[in-house]
Design a protein around this motif. Structure first.
Motif, PDB file in Angstrom:
ATOM      1  N   CYS A  12     -30.375  -0.004  46.368  1.00  0.00           N
ATOM      2  CA  CYS A  12     -29.147  -0.790  46.357  1.00  0.00           C
ATOM      3  C   CYS A  12     -28.243  -0.293  45.227  1.00  0.00           C
ATOM      4  CB  CYS A  12     -29.475  -2.268  46.156  1.00  0.00           C
ATOM      5  SG  CYS A  12     -27.998  -3.291  46.020  1.00  0.00           S
ATOM      6  N   CYS A  25     -27.427  -3.659  42.768  1.00  0.00           N
ATOM      7  CA  CYS A  25     -28.403  -4.299  41.866  1.00  0.00           C
ATOM      8  C   CYS A  25     -29.574  -3.400  41.507  1.00  0.00           C
ATOM      9  CB  CYS A  25     -28.907  -5.615  42.462  1.00  0.00           C
ATOM     10  SG  CYS A  25     -30.147  -5.403  43.763  1.00  0.00           S
ATOM     11  N   CYS A  47     -30.003  -8.836  46.846  1.00  0.00           N
ATOM     12  CA  CYS A  47     -28.667  -9.379  46.561  1.00  0.00           C
ATOM     13  C   CYS A  47     -27.744  -9.422  47.777  1.00  0.00           C
ATOM     14  CB  CYS A  47     -28.001  -8.582  45.435  1.00  0.00           C
ATOM     15  SG  CYS A  47     -27.381  -6.963  45.934  1.00  0.00           S
TER      16      CYS A  47
HETATM   17 ZN   LIG Z   1     -29.021  -5.385  45.785  1.00  0.00          ZN
END
Ligand SMILES: [Zn+2]
Length: 139
Positions: A36, A39, A53
């Protein structure tokens, strides 16, 4: 659901939109994990959003292929005719160096050598139907 008349044929992965890139990577000898960009979460298996997230900003990066055995089970009685010639074999839950865990199988040595926390490495093995499957051997 497996049709009983096909019980002698091993079930093969069926790539979908989320997993197509992953399966192509395996054929190229690479285990792709989703990272990701928002995050930093690393996930396996593939989904369209980050499971931490919900961001859609995911990118694939090849894993190192190094892992440790988190748990395992040695199969002596095949779940069906297609797996009979493989017994005994070890089904392993590995924890990848990058964090995610995945279920796989142990190859390259007698399954009796598998232990908890054993160091293993990825090996992408070609199988029938032009696919390859991610497996692990001792390192
Ligand atoms: Zn994330």
């Amino acid at each position: 659901m497996i049709n009983p008349k096909d019980a002698h044929i091993k079930p093969m992965p069926m790539p979908d939109a989320d997993s197509e890139v992953y399966w192509r990577g395996i054929q190229d000898g690479k285990l792709l994990l989703q990272h990701c960009r928002d995050c930093g979460h690393v996930q396996f298996y593939q989904t369209s959003i980050c499971r931490n997230c919900s961001s859609e900003h995911l990118e694939h990066r090849a894993a190192s292929g190094r892992a440790r055995v988190h748990s395992f089970s040695v199969v002596h009685r095949a779940p069906g005719p297609a797996f009979k010639q493989d017994t005994p074999y070890a089904v392993i839950l590995v924890e990848l160096e990058e964090g995610p865990r995945m279920i796989s199988s142990f190859v390259g040595a007698d399954p009796a050598v598998v232990t908890f926390d054993m160091a293993v490495e990825l090996v992408c093995e070609p199988v029938d139907g032009g696919m390859a499957l991610p497996r692990f051997r001792a390192r």
